[in-house]
Write an enzyme that holds these catalytic residues in place. Structure first.
Site, PDB file in Angstrom:
ATOM      1  N   TYR A 154      65.755 -24.496 -26.193  1.00  0.00           N
ATOM      2  CA  TYR A 154      66.791 -25.222 -25.389  1.00  0.00           C
ATOM      3  C   TYR A 154      67.839 -25.655 -26.250  1.00  0.00           C
ATOM      4  CZ  TYR A 154      64.249 -26.576 -21.133  1.00  0.00           C
ATOM      5  OH  TYR A 154      63.634 -26.682 -19.996  1.00  0.00           O
ATOM      6  N   GLU A 161      75.696 -21.888 -24.117  1.00  0.00           N
ATOM      7  CA  GLU A 161      76.137 -22.138 -22.739  1.00  0.00           C
ATOM      8  C   GLU A 161      77.291 -23.103 -23.191  1.00  0.00           C
ATOM      9  OE1 GLU A 161      73.543 -23.692 -20.070  1.00  0.00           O
ATOM     10  OE2 GLU A 161      71.872 -22.366 -20.753  1.00  0.00           O
TER      11      GLU A 161
END
Length: 220
Positions: A154, A161
């Site tokens: 994560y 991102e």
């Protein structure tokens, strides 16, 4: 998508729905395995600058196909929260279409490769977990991997991102101030959004691990 709740239990599903979900999850695991294999191979052989050329198109359409996750949740085919499903899928689609597809030079960055590794490892594990669970052949080791590796994947994926979106604000501002402001707004949403997704997965892990321990205790 990195996080969804389990599909409806096999006993509660019709054979047709169970068969469809097994096929869907198996095909998705294979598709993301291609992303993972190609990304690692290209990184090893030629570096991050060629990853997009070698696997970018495949990744784009593999992730686009994952929009079916929203349909599954809306129709009740799987027991996945619609809010987190939409959040995860839409953020992925943003990366592969308006960001990287619009400005491919962003994919020359190592952050594109690290994002694909985080996505593909997560998805190969997740889809394999669902497929084997529905088929009744789920090993405990895969359950542990599914609900533990997100602690690393994560942060890796979210950081990658965010860096790509931030990189997109530069060409976006040259084209339209509005586009740049939208991207900055998306970055701001990432903070609470990431917290929601991460804590949801932690809750799922506690629930699953308790169930796993209870199951092991009964079998002894």
């Amino acid at each position: 998508m990195a996080d969804n709740s389990r599909p409806a239990k096999k006993a509660q599903s019709s054979p047709l729905k169970t068969g469809y979900l097994i096929l869907y999850n198996f095909a998705s695991a294979v598709a993301w395995s291609v992303v993972l294999g190609r990304t690692i191979g290209l990184l090893y052989l030629r570096g991050p600058s060629v990853v997009y050329a070698g696997v970018g198109e495949w990744t784009k359409w593999t992730q686009t196909a994952a929009a079916m996750e929203i349909v599954h949740s809306l129709l009740g085919i799987v027991r996945a929260p619609i809010s987190t499903t939409i959040m995860q899928v839409s953020s992925r689609l943003l990366l592969v279409w308006p960001v990287v597809n619009a400005w491919p030079f962003l994919a020359l960055s190592p952050f594109y490769s690290s994002m694909l590794i985080a996505w593909s490892v997560t998805e190969v594990t997740r889809y394999s977990y669902f497929a084997l669970s529905l088929a009744g052949f789920l090993p405990d080791a895969l359950t542990w991997i599914r609900y533990t590796t997100f602690y690393v994947l994560y942060p890796l994926g979210i950081t990658s991102e965010c860096m790509l979106i931030y990189g997109a604000t530069i060409p976006a501002s040259q084209r339209s101030g509005t586009e740049a402001n939208i991207l900055y707004g998306i970055l701001a949403i990432y903070v609470p959004g990431s917290y929601i997704l991460f804590t949801h997965m932690m809750k799922q892990r506690r629930k699953v691990m308790r169930s796993l321990k209870a199951s092991d205790g009964k079998s002894q």
